[in-house]
Design a protein around this motif. Structure first.
Motif, PDB file in Angstrom:
ATOM      1  N   LEU A 146       0.572  -1.298  -0.316  1.00  0.00           N
ATOM      2  CA  LEU A 146      -0.135   0.532  -0.238  1.00  0.00           C
ATOM      3  C   LEU A 146       0.624   1.508  -0.077  1.00  0.00           C
ATOM      4  N   VAL A 147       1.596   1.051   1.001  1.00  0.00           N
ATOM      5  CA  VAL A 147       2.816   2.573   0.989  1.00  0.00           C
ATOM      6  C   VAL A 147       3.452   2.688  -0.291  1.00  0.00           C
ATOM      7  N   ASN A 148       4.258   1.505  -1.080  1.00  0.00           N
ATOM      8  CA  ASN A 148       5.103   1.879  -2.189  1.00  0.00           C
ATOM      9  C   ASN A 148       3.565   2.194  -3.086  1.00  0.00           C
ATOM     10  N   ALA A 149       2.639   1.811  -3.282  1.00  0.00           N
ATOM     11  CA  ALA A 149       1.657   1.702  -4.471  1.00  0.00           C
ATOM     12  C   ALA A 149       0.876   3.643  -4.582  1.00  0.00           C
ATOM     13  N   PHE A 150       1.803   4.053  -2.514  1.00  0.00           N
ATOM     14  CA  PHE A 150       0.509   5.461  -2.796  1.00  0.00           C
ATOM     15  C   PHE A 150       1.417   6.221  -3.298  1.00  0.00           C
ATOM     16  N   TYR A 151       2.861   5.742  -2.930  1.00  0.00           N
ATOM     17  CA  TYR A 151       4.188   6.816  -3.692  1.00  0.00           C
ATOM     18  C   TYR A 151       4.343   6.632  -5.206  1.00  0.00           C
ATOM     19  N   GLU A 152       3.639   5.418  -6.377  1.00  0.00           N
ATOM     20  CA  GLU A 152       3.695   5.168  -7.804  1.00  0.00           C
ATOM     21  C   GLU A 152       2.240   6.080  -7.527  1.00  0.00           C
ATOM     22  N   ARG A 153       1.389   6.419  -6.840  1.00  0.00           N
ATOM     23  CA  ARG A 153       0.442   7.148  -7.917  1.00  0.00           C
ATOM     24  C   ARG A 153       1.163   8.604  -6.958  1.00  0.00           C
ATOM     25  N   LYS A 154       1.579   9.096  -6.467  1.00  0.00           N
ATOM     26  CA  LYS A 154       1.456  10.936  -6.255  1.00  0.00           C
ATOM     27  C   LYS A 154       2.109  11.006  -6.022  1.00  0.00           C
ATOM     28  N   ARG A 155       3.761   9.928  -6.523  1.00  0.00           N
ATOM     29  CA  ARG A 155       4.927  10.608  -6.151  1.00  0.00           C
ATOM     30  C   ARG A 155       5.673  11.178  -5.290  1.00  0.00           C
ATOM     31  N   HIS A 156       4.746  10.835  -3.718  1.00  0.00           N
ATOM     32  CA  HIS A 156       5.828  10.988  -2.309  1.00  0.00           C
ATOM     33  C   HIS A 156       5.239  10.048  -1.573  1.00  0.00           C
ATOM     34  N   TYR A 157       5.653   9.978  -0.377  1.00  0.00           N
ATOM     35  CA  TYR A 157       4.985   8.914   0.375  1.00  0.00           C
ATOM     36  C   TYR A 157       3.838   9.070   1.427  1.00  0.00           C
ATOM     37  N   PRO A 158       3.653   8.724   2.069  1.00  0.00           N
ATOM     38  CA  PRO A 158       1.996   8.998   2.752  1.00  0.00           C
ATOM     39  C   PRO A 158       2.144   9.537   3.859  1.00  0.00           C
ATOM     40  N   LEU A 159       1.753  10.614   4.607  1.00  0.00           N
ATOM     41  CA  LEU A 159       2.106  11.091   5.904  1.00  0.00           C
ATOM     42  C   LEU A 159       1.423  10.446   7.241  1.00  0.00           C
ATOM     43  N   PRO A 160       1.377  10.725   8.437  1.00  0.00           N
ATOM     44  CA  PRO A 160       0.740   9.541   9.026  1.00  0.00           C
ATOM     45  C   PRO A 160      -0.910  10.041   9.108  1.00  0.00           C
ATOM     46  N   ASN A 161      -0.924  10.892   9.103  1.00  0.00           N
ATOM     47  CA  ASN A 161      -2.434  10.809   8.484  1.00  0.00           C
ATOM     48  C   ASN A 161      -3.138   9.905   7.252  1.00  0.00           C
ATOM     49  N   GLU A 162      -2.167   9.678   6.178  1.00  0.00           N
ATOM     50  CA  GLU A 162      -2.849   8.981   5.876  1.00  0.00           C
ATOM     51  C   GLU A 162      -2.408   7.871   5.514  1.00  0.00           C
ATOM     52  N   LEU A 163      -2.099   7.338   6.713  1.00  0.00           N
ATOM     53  CA  LEU A 163      -2.363   5.966   6.880  1.00  0.00           C
ATOM     54  C   LEU A 163      -3.074   4.909   7.982  1.00  0.00           C
ATOM     55  N   THR A 164      -4.022   5.683   8.704  1.00  0.00           N
ATOM     56  CA  THR A 164      -4.518   5.564   9.777  1.00  0.00           C
ATOM     57  C   THR A 164      -4.600   3.930  10.851  1.00  0.00           C
ATOM     58  N   GLU A 165      -4.621   3.185   9.770  1.00  0.00           N
ATOM     59  CA  GLU A 165      -5.148   1.550  10.053  1.00  0.00           C
ATOM     60  C   GLU A 165      -3.686   1.003  10.160  1.00  0.00           C
ATOM     61  N   GLU A 166      -2.321   1.525   9.298  1.00  0.00           N
ATOM     62  CA  GLU A 166      -1.299   1.139   9.050  1.00  0.00           C
ATOM     63  C   GLU A 166      -0.092   1.662  10.717  1.00  0.00           C
ATOM     64  N   GLU A 167      -1.227   2.197  11.864  1.00  0.00           N
ATOM     65  CA  GLU A 167      -0.235   2.858  12.859  1.00  0.00           C
ATOM     66  C   GLU A 167       0.005   1.676  13.186  1.00  0.00           C
ATOM     67  N   ILE A 168      -0.806   0.723  13.593  1.00  0.00           N
ATOM     68  CA  ILE A 168      -0.556  -0.132  14.867  1.00  0.00           C
ATOM     69  C   ILE A 168       1.122  -0.709  14.525  1.00  0.00           C
TER      70      ILE A 168
END
Length: 128
Positions: free
Chosen positions: A79-101
């Protein structure tokens, strides 16, 4: 016409996927996962994962949990790498709420990583 009825008993800590149907006379025990689209026509014992039409037990809750412990981090990295491919930057913490575990010390998993940045770096390495 003669009626047909029966008691339905649903235990605690049950997760139903979308569009499930539970028929009369069925008991679903505690700690169960019922897969999406399932038609539960017979009772399901506690601590089970069940799915299908007709709904059948496919594994224990513990087996499913152990499988997810192994698979979920790799899905998060994808998911993180697909996010980067689409938006050309890595997600911020508030964009990965489920992954905060994986990086919050007070989470159920106790934080597999020490920080969000460490988690993102690990995700980048999985891409290679």
């Amino acid at each position: 016409m003669i009626n047909s009825s029966g008691k339905v008993t649903i235990g605690s800590n049950i997760y139903f996927g979308a569009d499930c149907m539970v028929l009369k006379g069925v008991t679903i025990g505690d700690n169960c996962i019922i897969g999406a689209g399932s038609i539960v026509s017979k009772s399901i014992p506690s601590n089970s994962v069940a799915l299908g039409n007709p709904c059948r037990v496919v594994c224990s809750f513990e087996e499913y949990y152990q499988k997810r412990l192994k698979k979920a981090p790799m899905e998060a990295a994808e998911l993180v790498n697909a996010f980067y491919e689409r938006k050309r930057h890595y997600p911020l913490p508030n964009e990965l709420t489920e992954e905060e575990i994986y990086y919050k010390s007070d989470s159920t998993f106790g934080g597999r990583f020490n920080s969000f940045d460490e988690f993102i770096e690990w995700c980048k390495q999985q891409k290679k």
